[in-house]
Design a protein around this motif. Structure first.
Motif, PDB file in Angstrom:
ATOM      1  N   GLY A  96      -3.853  -4.025  -1.560  1.00 15.18           N
ATOM      2  CA  GLY A  96      -4.148  -3.957  -0.135  1.00 15.18           C
ATOM      3  C   GLY A  96      -5.509  -3.347   0.117  1.00 15.18           C
ATOM      4  N   ARG A 126       2.247   4.730   0.675  1.00 17.86           N
ATOM      5  CA  ARG A 126       1.665   3.531   1.301  1.00 17.86           C
ATOM      6  C   ARG A 126       0.384   3.994   1.957  1.00 17.86           C
ATOM      7  NH1 ARG A 126       3.726  -0.842   1.762  1.00 17.86           N
ATOM      8  NH2 ARG A 126       5.883  -0.227   2.150  1.00 17.86           N
ATOM      9  N   ALA A 131      -1.949  -0.703   5.555  1.00 16.52           N
ATOM     10  CA  ALA A 131      -0.830  -1.595   5.871  1.00 16.52           C
ATOM     11  C   ALA A 131      -0.055  -2.059   4.652  1.00 16.52           C
ATOM     12  CB  ALA A 131      -1.353  -2.812   6.641  1.00 16.52           C
ATOM     13  N   LEU A 132      -0.747  -2.254   3.511  1.00 15.91           N
ATOM     14  CA  LEU A 132      -0.098  -2.913   2.379  1.00 15.91           C
ATOM     15  C   LEU A 132      -0.154  -2.164   1.052  1.00 15.91           C
ATOM     16  CD1 LEU A 132      -1.459  -6.520   3.041  1.00 15.91           C
ATOM     17  CD2 LEU A 132       0.810  -5.629   3.606  1.00 15.91           C
ATOM     18  N   ALA A 167       0.990  -1.922  -5.338  1.00 14.79           N
ATOM     19  CA  ALA A 167       0.881  -3.073  -4.431  1.00 14.79           C
ATOM     20  C   ALA A 167      -0.539  -3.126  -3.890  1.00 14.79           C
ATOM     21  CB  ALA A 167       1.880  -2.962  -3.282  1.00 14.79           C
TER      22      ALA A 167
END
Length: 180
Positions: free
Chosen positions: A157, A104, A107-108, A155
């Protein structure tokens, strides 16, 4: 020291170095928004020439700040982004990660590690002596590539300097990184 982002870079045109920015946006399945290497299939010219339908396992390039310090000690001053990475990291042992590790970033964003960057002749053309500085040999003579790692975006971000990098999942059995 906690693992963190030191700098972020992108370049919409094919070229060796990338320009530093206040942030970059990672897009799931694509890579870095507005970067020439973003895409579902390979974007590196040499790989496109061989087979343009190959999956792009090189959507995001991460390189460790510690490498810049190492090559600077050898008289080779290189700044973040100049070796073509998208994300310059610190405090994260990128070369020791397992293939398949999930990171990660910020944050995203989530990046899955796919393998090692295979340093090429462009590094030597950029700065004579740099190619040898980013390669090494084990005691047994095996080649060690130190020019960062590659990954795919799982993901989306935004990522910016100062963002934390957290290992969120790693394969149960360590799979040493191979060039991709």
């Amino acid at each position: 020291m906690h693992a963190q982002v030191i700098a972020v870079h992108r370049n919409p045109l094919h070229g060796f170095s990338k320009t530093s920015h206040p942030f970059i946006d990672l897009v799931a399945g694509q890579g870095v928004l507005d970067d020439t290497h973003a895409g579902v299939t390979v974007q590196h010219r040499s790989r496109v020439a061989k087979d343009p339908t190959q999956p792009n396992l090189r959507q995001v390039h991460l390189m460790h700040q510690e490498l810049f310090e190492e090559v600077a000690a050898q008289g080779l001053p290189v700044r973040p982004g100049q070796m073509g990475e998208n994300i310059t990291t610190a405090g994260l042992g990128v070369l020791a990660l397992s293939e398949g590790t999930l990171l990660r970033i910020g944050a995203l964003a989530v990046v899955q590690v796919t393998g090692l960057r295979n340093p090429c002749a462009q590094i030597e053309a950029f700065l004579p002596g740099l190619l040898a500085a980013v390669l090494d040999r084990t005691a047994e003579g095996a080649l060690v590539r130190k020019a960062g790692i590659m990954g795919i975006v799982k993901a989306s971000g935004r990522v910016q300097p100062g963002d934390p990098i957290t290992l969120i999942d790693a394969p149960a059995m360590h799979r040493p990184l191979q060039p991709v």
